[in-house]
Design an enzyme around this catalytic site. Sequence first.
Site, PDB file in Angstrom:
ATOM      1  N   ASN A 196       0.603  -0.925  -0.212  1.00 54.60           N
ATOM      2  CA  ASN A 196      -0.336   0.430  -0.093  1.00 54.60           C
ATOM      3  C   ASN A 196       0.661   0.977   0.274  1.00 54.60           C
ATOM      4  O   ASN A 196       1.446   1.207   1.591  1.00 54.60           O
ATOM      5  CB  ASN A 196      -1.044  -0.214   1.077  1.00 54.60           C
ATOM      6  CG  ASN A 196      -1.787   1.100   1.099  1.00 54.60           C
ATOM      7  OD1 ASN A 196      -1.948   1.794  -0.043  1.00 54.60           O
ATOM      8  ND2 ASN A 196      -2.804   1.005   2.266  1.00 54.60           N
ATOM      9  N   ARG A 227      -2.201  -1.745  -3.712  1.00 53.19           N
ATOM     10  CA  ARG A 227      -3.377  -1.063  -3.395  1.00 53.19           C
ATOM     11  C   ARG A 227      -4.456   0.033  -3.820  1.00 53.19           C
ATOM     12  O   ARG A 227      -2.919   0.281  -4.282  1.00 53.19           O
ATOM     13  CB  ARG A 227      -3.850  -0.816  -1.883  1.00 53.19           C
ATOM     14  CG  ARG A 227      -4.738   0.011  -1.463  1.00 53.19           C
ATOM     15  CD  ARG A 227      -5.221   0.494  -0.835  1.00 53.19           C
ATOM     16  NE  ARG A 227      -6.253   1.434  -0.052  1.00 53.19           N
ATOM     17  CZ  ARG A 227      -6.413   2.387   0.248  1.00 53.19           C
ATOM     18  NH1 ARG A 227      -5.110   2.776   0.807  1.00 53.19           N
ATOM     19  NH2 ARG A 227      -7.459   3.185   1.038  1.00 53.19           N
ATOM     20  N   HIS A 279     -13.290   2.186   0.356  1.00 52.35           N
ATOM     21  CA  HIS A 279     -12.791   1.109   0.795  1.00 52.35           C
ATOM     22  C   HIS A 279     -13.583  -0.185   0.310  1.00 52.35           C
ATOM     23  O   HIS A 279     -14.186  -1.294   1.426  1.00 52.35           O
ATOM     24  CB  HIS A 279     -13.908   0.786   2.444  1.00 52.35           C
ATOM     25  CG  HIS A 279     -13.011   1.929   2.877  1.00 52.35           C
ATOM     26  ND1 HIS A 279     -14.236   3.468   3.357  1.00 52.35           N
ATOM     27  CD2 HIS A 279     -12.382   2.192   3.488  1.00 52.35           C
ATOM     28  CE1 HIS A 279     -13.304   4.018   4.359  1.00 52.35           C
ATOM     29  NE2 HIS A 279     -12.089   3.824   4.041  1.00 52.35           N
ATOM     30  N   ARG A 334     -13.453  14.474   7.634  1.00 55.63           N
ATOM     31  CA  ARG A 334     -14.498  15.277   6.671  1.00 55.63           C
ATOM     32  C   ARG A 334     -15.537  14.958   6.548  1.00 55.63           C
ATOM     33  O   ARG A 334     -16.181  14.406   8.215  1.00 55.63           O
ATOM     34  CB  ARG A 334     -13.846  14.311   5.912  1.00 55.63           C
ATOM     35  CG  ARG A 334     -12.936  13.108   5.222  1.00 55.63           C
ATOM     36  CD  ARG A 334     -12.868  12.048   4.013  1.00 55.63           C
ATOM     37  NE  ARG A 334     -11.508  11.362   3.946  1.00 55.63           N
ATOM     38  CZ  ARG A 334     -11.068  10.475   3.525  1.00 55.63           C
ATOM     39  NH1 ARG A 334     -11.742   9.923   4.055  1.00 55.63           N
ATOM     40  NH2 ARG A 334      -9.742  10.585   3.185  1.00 55.63           N
ATOM     41  N   GLU A 388      -7.571  -5.957   4.765  1.00 58.13           N
ATOM     42  CA  GLU A 388      -7.520  -5.266   3.571  1.00 58.13           C
ATOM     43  C   GLU A 388      -6.356  -6.253   2.727  1.00 58.13           C
ATOM     44  O   GLU A 388      -6.760  -6.981   1.864  1.00 58.13           O
ATOM     45  CB  GLU A 388      -7.696  -4.013   3.561  1.00 58.13           C
ATOM     46  CG  GLU A 388      -9.020  -3.839   3.275  1.00 58.13           C
ATOM     47  CD  GLU A 388      -9.106  -2.189   3.973  1.00 58.13           C
ATOM     48  OE1 GLU A 388      -8.755  -1.673   4.785  1.00 58.13           O
ATOM     49  OE2 GLU A 388      -9.186  -1.443   2.713  1.00 58.13           O
TER      50      GLU A 388
END
Length: 396
Positions: A8, A89, A178, A238, A382
């Site tokens: 990643n 990723r 996600h 956010r 993940e």
Amino acid sequence: MAKVMAVNCGSSSLKFKLYEMPEEKVITSGIVERIGHEDAIFQIKVGDNKLKEIVNVKDHGVAVQLVMDAMIKHHIIEDIHEIKATGHRVVQGGPYFSESTPFNEDTYKKIESLIPLAPLHNQAHLVGYDAFKKVLPNTPAIAVFDTAFHQTMGPEDYSYPIKKEYAEKYMIRRYGAHGTSHKYLTEIGHELLGNKENKRLIICHLGSGASITATRDGKCVATSMGLTPLGGIMMNTRTGDMDPSVYYQIQKMSGKSYEEIFQEFNKQSGLYGVSGTSNDSRDVEDAANGGNKDAQLALDLWARRIADFIGQYYVRLGGCDMIIFSAGIGENSPESRDMIIDRCKEALGIELDAEKNKCRGVLREISTPESKIKVYVIPTDEEVMIARDAYKLIKE
Ligand code: AMP
């Protein structure tokens, strides 16, 4: 057996996890942070120990070499060619990728063309891929997209009510995020439900970035994040969804540039912005417990917006068999789970088992047998999904 690395890459970081496949045994993992600095931080797990070094890492190429050298030095591998595939990723796959895809010229160009939709992420993923390509030129690499799982959404769920011209010309639509986590959690949820058909899941991935997905028969029907990760539920920093005119009004009143406000909406809003305390939900919880009213409002607003999405997706799916909580907050904060369920339990007939809901970081059913919807905490993974897809590539 084959060693496969899940990667990643961010603009200044490289996270990695090396697996023995198909056993899915983690051999090592680690991170290089502050890439581009003389005092970059390199951490790697060797057995049960975590080694940490401060090193000069001028770019991602140096970071990849550093990781390979350390793995050889500590006899995690004897030769870099023991790594049979890398899985990278990629945050934004746009409308092009509905599954993981081997890196080739076409894949590379498409990821590059999507940089305007995910400027920080996609650019960094390609820099990372290039760095691995230099060190392991003949090792197959695969791109695993955060958006791929959401490609099963229909136009009614992914379109925005804007001029058709904009939607087409600028590829403006909901892509979600996600996806790798939502896919993993969907699969576990289905196993727990006995792999029966027609199952409807509402998955709450609540980390510092957060999104909710509705799935039916293991496929994404709707998801809360939008064109970018700014959309959907309120997050640590956010805003999530808002009346678009908030943007216009703030710009008009403050005289700040759209870019500046966009950054503020991404990095200084949500729990952080409303509470004025911290971008870590634990600090906001502590502040609220200490009587800080803004922190309490931030948490109430956060929980309300998530509960509203759960209600919306309950209707969208025509019912729900399981609600899943996952990621940093979803896995570790009983108080947050309680606040959310409290706001939708009456309408949906949900009952949490207060004792079971005290769990943190483990797979656990937290609803009572009487609850009309099963509620589970499921730790997400993940990286293992990335490793699985990369391993599939070399088997084919
Ligand atoms: P993630 O993005 O999935 O790594 O999640 C990060 C978020 O999880 C941060 O806001 C943390 O505050 C939150 N988090 C991590 N551990 C805990 C915990 N034990 N209790 C509450 N929140 C936590």
